[in-house]
Design an enzyme around this catalytic site. Sequence first.
Site, PDB file in Angstrom:
ATOM      1  N   SER A  35       0.800  -1.244   0.034  1.00  0.00           N
ATOM      2  CA  SER A  35       0.064  -0.007   0.032  1.00  0.00           C
ATOM      3  C   SER A  35       0.983   1.289  -0.033  1.00  0.00           C
ATOM      4  O   SER A  35       2.164   1.040   0.162  1.00  0.00           O
ATOM      5  CB  SER A  35      -0.806  -0.100   1.220  1.00  0.00           C
ATOM      6  OG  SER A  35      -0.103   0.213   2.412  1.00  0.00           O
ATOM      7  N   LYS A  36       0.266   2.474  -0.135  1.00  0.00           N
ATOM      8  CA  LYS A  36       0.931   3.566  -0.203  1.00  0.00           C
ATOM      9  C   LYS A  36       1.813   3.635   1.024  1.00  0.00           C
ATOM     10  O   LYS A  36       2.924   4.465   0.828  1.00  0.00           O
ATOM     11  CB  LYS A  36      -0.035   4.856  -0.123  1.00  0.00           C
ATOM     12  CG  LYS A  36      -0.601   5.110  -1.555  1.00  0.00           C
ATOM     13  CD  LYS A  36      -1.120   6.551  -1.662  1.00  0.00           C
ATOM     14  CE  LYS A  36      -1.873   7.013  -2.895  1.00  0.00           C
ATOM     15  NZ  LYS A  36      -3.261   7.317  -2.488  1.00  0.00           N
ATOM     16  N   ARG A  37       1.499   3.091   2.075  1.00  0.00           N
ATOM     17  CA  ARG A  37       2.616   3.593   3.366  1.00  0.00           C
ATOM     18  C   ARG A  37       3.650   2.970   2.921  1.00  0.00           C
ATOM     19  O   ARG A  37       4.864   3.263   3.736  1.00  0.00           O
ATOM     20  CB  ARG A  37       1.829   2.782   4.599  1.00  0.00           C
ATOM     21  CG  ARG A  37       0.618   3.504   5.217  1.00  0.00           C
ATOM     22  CD  ARG A  37       0.366   2.799   6.311  1.00  0.00           C
ATOM     23  NE  ARG A  37      -0.512   1.569   5.854  1.00  0.00           N
ATOM     24  CZ  ARG A  37      -0.118   0.261   6.301  1.00  0.00           C
ATOM     25  NH1 ARG A  37       0.858   0.055   7.119  1.00  0.00           N
ATOM     26  NH2 ARG A  37      -0.647  -0.788   5.752  1.00  0.00           N
TER      27      ARG A  37
END
Length: 478
Positions: free
Chosen positions: A254-256
């Site tokens: 994910s973007k994290r």
Amino acid sequence: MSNKVRVRFAPSPTGMLHLGGLRTALYDYVFAAHNQGNFILRIEDTDRTRFVEGAFENLVGTLEDMGLFYDEGPGKGGPYAPYIQSERLDKYKQVADQLVEQGDAYPCFCSKERLDEIRAVQQQNKEPIKYDGFCRNMSKEEAQKRIEAGEPYVIRLKMPVEGSYNFSDLIRGDVSIEASQIDDQVIIKSDGFPTYHLAAIVDDHLMEISHVLRGEEWLSSTPKHIQIYKAMGWEQPIWVHLPLILNTDKSKLSKRHGDFSVGAFMKKGFLKEALINFVALLGWHPSEDKEIFSLQEMIEDFSFEKVNKAGAVFDMTKLEWMNGMYMRSIPLEELTQRAREWFEEAGIDPGTDEKLARALDTARDYATLMPELVEHSKIYYERPVFEDEQIEILRSDASKTVCRYIIEQLSTKTDWTKDDVGEMVKQGMKALELKGKQYYPPIRLSLIGRTQGPDIPRIVYSLGIEETIERFTKAMEL
Ligand code: GLU
């Protein structure tokens, strides 16, 4: 429904196209091409709150840059236009009205506060989070009265409370989900816009989509979608849920974990061929155990039987390796064209195509990413600057003898091949009766200012004969 394969890539303009989206689009594209079908781009922009400026242009532009051209879609048109959901609102409203009329959906007036309360209680009791059905059995008359009085409301799908949804998925096989686990999904929001769950289903039906390819995160919503198909008496498409993409620690990508947009990878200097090849393997296995293949080879070989349902691990080291492979294998003329902007960005004038191509011919063997081409080409663009002890070496009699010899030899003709240079250099050591230790350092130092680097014939080739002689001359003059 006709038997023609029709698949759609249906991104929401809520961000830039990322590698997961690229994989879905790629599988859509190759599956359509393999089956002489159609590849459709549909923009799902009904969530106005998540709209990101520039995302639409990025999605369309990136697909084009990657060579995944669509047959129907925004800007291209097609028999089912428009392909942007915000331009098709009347179609969703019509279906929602019919569902309400038939008793398959209902208006819900519950306030946000009430819904928050139910959720809090359910969370506390560790129950599944879902709507409690408060407005489900409201009479049509009462609902109508409240709508006319201007009360805000949404429309929810009335899901059966018993039984199970059994369906088959091309990758996952038979899937069964209990109806009781499924929420009465909102299909029209209070702003009058449809949610994904309605709009996508209506469009997949109207656009005669034969196979729905989408991420595994949608698998658990499939019963809601099947419910709409059933209530409307429509034929379901074939479901194809693509495996999740995972980090090396098996958590969901994910973007994290960083910027996984295609643009970010291009900006780092990855080649589109490598990105395509890499995302192709996030789930799919070619029939021969090949790792490197072209889009055309993938089209010929592609089938969902060879797509794994297990999550696919994103391995950055492999992507870098693959990029290096493509840097070495794409035609030199092509690499030369693509490399120009990287040189210009680094403030180096790449010169003529011929000069740049010669530099890249060697540099590409040492580079993984485009900017490293610049790094490894610098020795051909910038003359060496010597340190004191290097100057001392180059000022020795032995060095001067070596440089003089090489200049003399090189000046005898202009059409040197790498092999000729190699042979000449080898002969030189014998002719001058020198040891390797005395002979090679002055050559390498004169050429590139250090004693390590590519083979001498390759350096000479990349520099060109004129510049080579020039550099030996400069070294002799020290
Ligand atoms: N608009 C959805 C998304 O971006 C598409 C899912 C689908 O392909 O049906 O996730």
